[in-house]
Design a protein around this motif. Structure first.
Motif, mmCIF file in Angstrom:
data_model
loop_
_atom_site.group_PDB
_atom_site.id
_atom_site.type_symbol
_atom_site.label_atom_id
_atom_site.label_comp_id
_atom_site.label_asym_id
_atom_site.label_seq_id
_atom_site.Cartn_x
_atom_site.Cartn_y
_atom_site.Cartn_z
ATOM 1 N N GLY A 21 -6.561 3.725 -25.212
ATOM 2 C CA GLY A 21 -7.259 4.835 -25.861
ATOM 3 C C GLY A 21 -8.216 5.468 -24.865
ATOM 4 N N ASP A 22 -9.517 5.494 -25.218
ATOM 5 C CA ASP A 22 -10.519 6.085 -24.323
ATOM 6 C C ASP A 22 -11.200 5.036 -23.448
ATOM 7 O OD1 ASP A 22 -10.269 8.771 -25.330
ATOM 8 O OD2 ASP A 22 -11.273 8.074 -27.146
ATOM 9 N N MET A 23 -10.788 3.776 -23.580
ATOM 10 C CA MET A 23 -11.438 2.693 -22.838
ATOM 11 C C MET A 23 -10.634 2.279 -21.621
ATOM 12 S SD MET A 23 -12.870 0.173 -25.817
ATOM 13 C CE MET A 23 -13.657 -0.889 -24.634
ATOM 14 N N ARG A 24 -11.317 2.163 -20.501
ATOM 15 C CA ARG A 24 -10.681 1.682 -19.279
ATOM 16 C C ARG A 24 -10.469 0.167 -19.387
ATOM 17 N NH1 ARG A 24 -10.317 3.214 -13.620
ATOM 18 N NH2 ARG A 24 -8.920 1.620 -12.794
ATOM 19 N N ILE A 25 -9.299 -0.301 -19.005
ATOM 20 C CA ILE A 25 -9.009 -1.735 -19.015
ATOM 21 C C ILE A 25 -9.293 -2.290 -17.622
ATOM 22 C CG2 ILE A 25 -7.268 -3.513 -19.413
ATOM 23 C CD1 ILE A 25 -5.715 -1.371 -21.060
ATOM 24 N N LEU A 26 -10.180 -3.273 -17.547
ATOM 25 C CA LEU A 26 -10.525 -3.880 -16.263
ATOM 26 C C LEU A 26 -9.982 -5.294 -16.162
ATOM 27 C CD1 LEU A 26 -14.294 -2.860 -15.889
ATOM 28 C CD2 LEU A 26 -12.276 -1.690 -14.977
ATOM 29 N N VAL A 27 -9.626 -5.671 -14.941
ATOM 30 C CA VAL A 27 -9.321 -7.065 -14.611
ATOM 31 C C VAL A 27 -10.114 -7.385 -13.351
ATOM 32 C CG1 VAL A 27 -7.024 -7.079 -15.675
ATOM 33 C CG2 VAL A 27 -7.266 -6.390 -13.281
ATOM 34 N N GLY A 28 -10.113 -8.647 -12.958
ATOM 35 C CA GLY A 28 -10.922 -9.050 -11.807
ATOM 36 C C GLY A 28 -10.661 -8.228 -10.556
ATOM 37 N N LYS A 29 -9.388 -7.872 -10.324
ATOM 38 C CA LYS A 29 -9.029 -7.160 -9.099
ATOM 39 C C LYS A 29 -9.463 -5.706 -9.106
ATOM 40 C CE LYS A 29 -5.077 -10.174 -8.290
ATOM 41 N NZ LYS A 29 -3.606 -10.285 -8.298
ATOM 42 N N MET A 88 -18.402 -6.325 -30.032
ATOM 43 C CA MET A 88 -18.752 -5.678 -28.754
ATOM 44 C C MET A 88 -17.725 -4.605 -28.400
ATOM 45 S SD MET A 88 -21.461 -7.295 -28.143
ATOM 46 C CE MET A 88 -22.248 -8.850 -28.527
ATOM 47 N N THR A 89 -16.463 -4.968 -28.534
ATOM 48 C CA THR A 89 -15.400 -4.020 -28.201
ATOM 49 C C THR A 89 -15.358 -2.879 -29.210
ATOM 50 O OG1 THR A 89 -14.106 -5.762 -27.134
ATOM 51 C CG2 THR A 89 -12.924 -3.767 -27.766
ATOM 52 N N ASP A 90 -15.627 -3.193 -30.470
ATOM 53 C CA ASP A 90 -15.645 -2.145 -31.503
ATOM 54 C C ASP A 90 -16.720 -1.101 -31.201
ATOM 55 O OD1 ASP A 90 -13.639 -3.457 -32.798
ATOM 56 O OD2 ASP A 90 -14.941 -4.442 -34.272
ATOM 57 N N VAL A 91 -17.913 -1.576 -30.821
ATOM 58 C CA VAL A 91 -19.002 -0.650 -30.468
ATOM 59 C C VAL A 91 -18.621 0.168 -29.234
ATOM 60 C CG1 VAL A 91 -21.373 -0.507 -29.601
ATOM 61 C CG2 VAL A 91 -20.832 -2.046 -31.504
ATOM 62 N N ALA A 92 -18.082 -0.511 -28.230
ATOM 63 C CA ALA A 92 -17.687 0.184 -26.993
ATOM 64 C C ALA A 92 -16.626 1.242 -27.269
ATOM 65 C CB ALA A 92 -17.185 -0.830 -25.966
ATOM 66 N N ARG A 93 -15.705 0.935 -28.182
ATOM 67 C CA ARG A 93 -14.638 1.886 -28.506
ATOM 68 C C ARG A 93 -15.215 3.146 -29.157
ATOM 69 N NH1 ARG A 93 -9.544 0.570 -28.295
ATOM 70 N NH2 ARG A 93 -9.942 -1.659 -28.536
ATOM 71 N N ILE A 94 -16.207 2.970 -30.031
ATOM 72 C CA ILE A 94 -16.867 4.114 -30.670
ATOM 73 C C ILE A 94 -17.601 4.957 -29.624
ATOM 74 C CG2 ILE A 94 -18.711 4.785 -32.264
ATOM 75 C CD1 ILE A 94 -17.952 2.260 -33.915
ATOM 76 N N VAL A 95 -18.333 4.282 -28.723
ATOM 77 C CA VAL A 95 -19.050 4.997 -27.655
ATOM 78 C C VAL A 95 -18.058 5.763 -26.788
ATOM 79 C CG1 VAL A 95 -20.453 4.716 -25.577
ATOM 80 C CG2 VAL A 95 -20.979 3.366 -27.623
ATOM 81 N N LYS A 145 -16.491 10.703 -24.652
ATOM 82 C CA LYS A 145 -15.374 10.805 -23.706
ATOM 83 C C LYS A 145 -15.464 12.032 -22.802
ATOM 84 C CE LYS A 145 -12.292 12.907 -27.154
ATOM 85 N NZ LYS A 145 -11.032 12.699 -27.907
ATOM 86 N N ASP A 146 -16.277 13.018 -23.183
ATOM 87 C CA ASP A 146 -16.424 14.215 -22.348
ATOM 88 C C ASP A 146 -17.460 14.039 -21.237
ATOM 89 O OD1 ASP A 146 -14.502 15.586 -23.811
ATOM 90 O OD2 ASP A 146 -15.982 16.312 -25.268
#
Length: 202
Positions: free
Chosen positions: A123-131, A158-165, A170-171
């Motif tokens: 969605g609007d959230m960046r997916i991060l991994v260690g690399k 935590m993820t629910d709040v981040a998703r709303i933010v 997103k702009d």
């Protein structure tokens, strides 16, 4: 500094190796350089006892290659990855900048990483991994809000709040909202926080 390449060479890999050798020639007085192929048994000694192959140390698979990393043998085998996931391009300038940042202690060591996702965003959230964590979170041009919450935990607040933010802001071009699974990934900063957690990296 190690360039790890896939088992099957291509013209692109051959060209990359030539570029890597040019940088090695320029910086050989400052740091050592090696090229390793996945499937070989090029080894380094760990803690004067254990020998590990370079692919084992970098926890790499064929589809993640080529990759460039640094192993600091003298400091409990700390590893550093060159972030190549924004444009996918490895240039002479990028390699030199990566090495220089290492020499100036500007890089964050890698600890553990899940596989790099094919899709960078959920969605609007960046997916991060260690690399990919360091290249995104320590970008001096952007504020980064990260939800550290296990993917196995359903309805993590935590993820629910981040998703709303992420959706509402997103702009904002100077803000990245991201998530990372702390069970699959472990980066240095996590030693100082409790998980699950929502952390802003200004």
């Amino acid at each position: 500094v190690i360039l790890l390449v896939p088992e099957n060479k291509t013209d692109l890999i051959t060209s990359l190796e030539a570029t890597f050798r040019e940088v090695a020639e320029e910086l050989k007085e400052k740091v050592g350089f090696s090229i390793a192929k996945l499937g070989t048994n090029l080894e380094v000694k760990m803690f004067d006892v254990i020998r590990m192959s370079v692919p084992q140390i970098f926890d790499a698979s064929n589809d993640e290659l080529p990759m460039i990393g640094i192993i600091k043998v003298q400091d409990r085998m700390k590893k550093y990855y060159m972030d190549m996931n924004e444009d996918g391009e490895i240039t002479k300038e990028n390699i030199k900048r990566f090495v220089q940042n290492y020499l100036e202690n500007k890089l964050r060591p890698y600890v553990q990483s899940g596989p790099i996702p094919e899709e960078k965003y959920d969605g609007d959230m960046r997916i991060l991994v260690g690399k990919t964590f360091g290249g995104v979170v320590y970008d001096n041009e952007k504020d980064v809000l990260v939800s550290f919450c296990s993917e196995k935990k359903q309805n993590c607040p935590m993820t629910d709040v981040a998703r709303i933010v992420a959706r509402r802001l997103k702009d904002r071009k100077n803000l990245v909202v991201a998530k990372m699974d702390p069970l699959q990934n472990n980066v240095e900063v996590m030693e100082k926080i409790h998980v699950p957690s929502l952390v802003l990296f200004p």
